[in-house]
Write a protein that holds these residues in place. Sequence first.
Motif, PDB file in Angstrom:
ATOM      1  N   LYS A 180       0.620  -0.845  -0.258  1.00 63.04           N
ATOM      2  CA  LYS A 180      -0.061  -0.064   0.291  1.00 63.04           C
ATOM      3  C   LYS A 180       1.019   1.038  -0.085  1.00 63.04           C
ATOM      4  CE  LYS A 180      -4.186  -2.327   1.829  1.00 63.04           C
ATOM      5  NZ  LYS A 180      -4.870  -2.747   2.797  1.00 63.04           N
ATOM      6  N   GLY A 181       2.319   1.439  -0.293  1.00 62.25           N
ATOM      7  CA  GLY A 181       2.770   2.303  -0.438  1.00 62.25           C
ATOM      8  C   GLY A 181       3.170   2.704  -1.065  1.00 62.25           C
ATOM      9  N   ASN A 182       4.330   4.260  -1.490  1.00 63.40           N
ATOM     10  CA  ASN A 182       4.070   4.599  -2.846  1.00 63.40           C
ATOM     11  C   ASN A 182       5.719   4.251  -3.030  1.00 63.40           C
ATOM     12  OD1 ASN A 182       4.053   6.148  -5.643  1.00 63.40           O
ATOM     13  ND2 ASN A 182       3.027   7.920  -4.070  1.00 63.40           N
ATOM     14  N   GLU A 183       6.268   3.532  -4.016  1.00 63.01           N
ATOM     15  CA  GLU A 183       7.567   3.756  -4.642  1.00 63.01           C
ATOM     16  C   GLU A 183       7.807   3.852  -5.969  1.00 63.01           C
ATOM     17  OE1 GLU A 183      11.075   3.760  -3.598  1.00 63.01           O
ATOM     18  OE2 GLU A 183      10.064   2.975  -2.098  1.00 63.01           O
ATOM     19  N   GLU A 184       8.816   4.975  -5.652  1.00 61.22           N
ATOM     20  CA  GLU A 184       9.104   4.530  -7.286  1.00 61.22           C
ATOM     21  C   GLU A 184      10.399   3.930  -7.792  1.00 61.22           C
ATOM     22  OE1 GLU A 184       8.388   8.844  -8.159  1.00 61.22           O
ATOM     23  OE2 GLU A 184       6.232   9.080  -7.721  1.00 61.22           O
ATOM     24  N   GLU A 185      11.227   4.397  -6.928  1.00 69.14           N
ATOM     25  CA  GLU A 185      12.797   3.498  -7.323  1.00 69.14           C
ATOM     26  C   GLU A 185      12.763   1.925  -7.067  1.00 69.14           C
ATOM     27  OE1 GLU A 185      17.136   3.858  -4.903  1.00 69.14           O
ATOM     28  OE2 GLU A 185      15.480   6.331  -4.673  1.00 69.14           O
ATOM     29  N   TYR A 186      11.552   1.714  -6.814  1.00 70.80           N
ATOM     30  CA  TYR A 186      11.973  -0.253  -6.719  1.00 70.80           C
ATOM     31  C   TYR A 186      10.473  -0.420  -7.171  1.00 70.80           C
ATOM     32  CZ  TYR A 186      15.840   0.344  -2.790  1.00 70.80           C
ATOM     33  OH  TYR A 186      16.532   0.789  -2.721  1.00 70.80           O
ATOM     34  N   LEU A 187      11.162  -1.942  -7.853  1.00 71.83           N
ATOM     35  CA  LEU A 187      10.008  -2.815  -8.223  1.00 71.83           C
ATOM     36  C   LEU A 187       9.040  -3.151  -7.112  1.00 71.83           C
ATOM     37  CD1 LEU A 187       8.651  -4.049 -11.254  1.00 71.83           C
ATOM     38  CD2 LEU A 187      10.177  -5.189 -11.009  1.00 71.83           C
ATOM     39  N   VAL A 188       8.103  -3.548  -7.303  1.00 71.02           N
ATOM     40  CA  VAL A 188       7.166  -3.509  -6.145  1.00 71.02           C
ATOM     41  C   VAL A 188       7.072  -5.060  -6.682  1.00 71.02           C
ATOM     42  CG1 VAL A 188       5.726  -3.804  -4.769  1.00 71.02           C
ATOM     43  CG2 VAL A 188       6.560  -2.182  -4.769  1.00 71.02           C
ATOM     44  N   ILE A 189       6.900  -6.629  -6.007  1.00 69.57           N
ATOM     45  CA  ILE A 189       6.144  -7.567  -6.187  1.00 69.57           C
ATOM     46  C   ILE A 189       5.779  -8.163  -4.780  1.00 69.57           C
ATOM     47  CG2 ILE A 189       7.220  -9.822  -6.550  1.00 69.57           C
ATOM     48  CD1 ILE A 189       9.840  -8.918  -8.186  1.00 69.57           C
ATOM     49  N   GLU A 190       4.371  -8.746  -4.962  1.00 65.71           N
ATOM     50  CA  GLU A 190       3.545  -9.072  -3.577  1.00 65.71           C
ATOM     51  C   GLU A 190       3.767 -10.460  -3.957  1.00 65.71           C
ATOM     52  OE1 GLU A 190       0.041  -7.397  -4.979  1.00 65.71           O
ATOM     53  OE2 GLU A 190       0.551  -5.343  -4.208  1.00 65.71           O
ATOM     54  N   VAL A 191       4.065 -11.225  -3.123  1.00 63.00           N
ATOM     55  CA  VAL A 191       3.874 -12.693  -2.652  1.00 63.00           C
ATOM     56  C   VAL A 191       3.196 -12.771  -1.298  1.00 63.00           C
ATOM     57  CG1 VAL A 191       6.198 -12.290  -3.267  1.00 63.00           C
ATOM     58  CG2 VAL A 191       6.102 -12.193  -0.532  1.00 63.00           C
ATOM     59  N   GLU A 192       2.697 -13.913  -1.476  1.00 63.35           N
ATOM     60  CA  GLU A 192       1.663 -14.379  -0.427  1.00 63.35           C
ATOM     61  C   GLU A 192       2.451 -16.137   0.030  1.00 63.35           C
ATOM     62  OE1 GLU A 192      -1.661 -16.732  -2.706  1.00 63.35           O
ATOM     63  OE2 GLU A 192      -1.068 -14.545  -4.092  1.00 63.35           O
ATOM     64  N   ASN A 193       2.612 -15.525   0.973  1.00 64.20           N
ATOM     65  CA  ASN A 193       2.727 -16.055   2.732  1.00 64.20           C
ATOM     66  C   ASN A 193       3.871 -16.204   2.497  1.00 64.20           C
ATOM     67  OD1 ASN A 193      -0.100 -17.524   2.390  1.00 64.20           O
ATOM     68  ND2 ASN A 193       0.030 -19.157   1.558  1.00 64.20           N
ATOM     69  N   SER A 194       4.284 -15.843   2.988  1.00 67.20           N
ATOM     70  CA  SER A 194       6.130 -15.586   2.842  1.00 67.20           C
ATOM     71  C   SER A 194       7.108 -15.554   2.206  1.00 67.20           C
ATOM     72  CB  SER A 194       6.309 -15.326   4.896  1.00 67.20           C
ATOM     73  OG  SER A 194       5.282 -14.285   4.881  1.00 67.20           O
ATOM     74  N   LEU A 195       6.163 -16.815   0.890  1.00 66.04           N
ATOM     75  CA  LEU A 195       7.135 -17.462  -0.304  1.00 66.04           C
ATOM     76  C   LEU A 195       7.635 -16.644  -1.221  1.00 66.04           C
ATOM     77  CD1 LEU A 195       5.090 -20.344  -0.195  1.00 66.04           C
ATOM     78  CD2 LEU A 195       6.331 -20.451   1.310  1.00 66.04           C
ATOM     79  N   ILE A 196       8.910 -16.676  -0.931  1.00 66.71           N
ATOM     80  CA  ILE A 196       9.783 -15.776  -2.165  1.00 66.71           C
ATOM     81  C   ILE A 196      10.440 -16.736  -3.181  1.00 66.71           C
ATOM     82  CG2 ILE A 196      11.257 -14.574  -3.209  1.00 66.71           C
ATOM     83  CD1 ILE A 196      10.830 -13.460  -0.286  1.00 66.71           C
ATOM     84  N   ASP A 197       9.843 -17.082  -4.150  1.00 67.98           N
ATOM     85  CA  ASP A 197       9.830 -17.733  -5.807  1.00 67.98           C
ATOM     86  C   ASP A 197      11.090 -16.994  -6.286  1.00 67.98           C
ATOM     87  OD1 ASP A 197      11.230 -19.234  -7.720  1.00 67.98           O
ATOM     88  OD2 ASP A 197       8.344 -19.533  -7.799  1.00 67.98           O
ATOM     89  N   PHE A 198      12.866 -17.091  -5.933  1.00 67.35           N
ATOM     90  CA  PHE A 198      13.716 -16.147  -7.085  1.00 67.35           C
ATOM     91  C   PHE A 198      13.545 -16.960  -8.028  1.00 67.35           C
ATOM     92  CE2 PHE A 198      15.019 -14.184  -3.131  1.00 67.35           C
ATOM     93  CZ  PHE A 198      15.574 -13.771  -2.871  1.00 67.35           C
ATOM     94  N   ASP A 199      13.283 -17.509  -9.134  1.00 62.04           N
ATOM     95  CA  ASP A 199      13.055 -18.473  -9.985  1.00 62.04           C
ATOM     96  C   ASP A 199      12.416 -17.653 -11.004  1.00 62.04           C
ATOM     97  OD1 ASP A 199      15.018 -20.401  -9.020  1.00 62.04           O
ATOM     98  OD2 ASP A 199      13.969 -22.197  -9.049  1.00 62.04           O
ATOM     99  N   GLU A 200      11.435 -18.194 -10.454  1.00 65.84           N
ATOM    100  CA  GLU A 200      10.213 -16.948 -10.976  1.00 65.84           C
ATOM    101  C   GLU A 200       9.972 -15.150 -11.122  1.00 65.84           C
ATOM    102  OE1 GLU A 200       5.244 -16.118 -10.575  1.00 65.84           O
ATOM    103  OE2 GLU A 200       6.224 -18.118 -10.085  1.00 65.84           O
ATOM    104  N   ILE A 201      11.296 -14.606  -9.992  1.00 59.12           N
ATOM    105  CA  ILE A 201      11.629 -13.677 -10.408  1.00 59.12           C
ATOM    106  C   ILE A 201      12.112 -13.150 -11.363  1.00 59.12           C
ATOM    107  CG2 ILE A 201      12.624 -11.529  -8.789  1.00 59.12           C
ATOM    108  CD1 ILE A 201      11.426 -12.624  -6.288  1.00 59.12           C
TER     109      ILE A 201
END
Length: 111
Positions: A61-82
């Motif tokens: 819900k923030g406003n960040e222009e310098e970073y690409l925001v990626i929303e993940v579910e259940n604290s699971l980060i899939d770096f292969d997908e990124i």
Amino acid sequence: MVIEFNSVKIEGTFCKISPSLVKVEAVLKGTTEIDCCRCGITEIKEVDEELNLLLSDGIYKGNEEEYLVIEVENSLIDFDEIINSELNSIKSDYHICKECIKYGDNFEKEF
């Protein structure tokens, strides 16, 4: 942190900002196949992209222009997908192979 996927890797820092937000500052390096937009031939392209990511557990819900925001579910980060997503973004760019560049810009572009 170093994470490899196929012929590329992400190398950089991973920092937890809040319980639901992680900042990743990294470089995506390696090679990938890319198709010429004019003739369709496949070439190998060197990848060296700077990544500034914010990973949010849930809706950001923030406003960040310098970073690409990626929303993940259940604290699971899939770096292969990124990595795959970043490669697909690079592949979707307009690319002309070495042979077609010899003919100049004498053809129709579609954007």
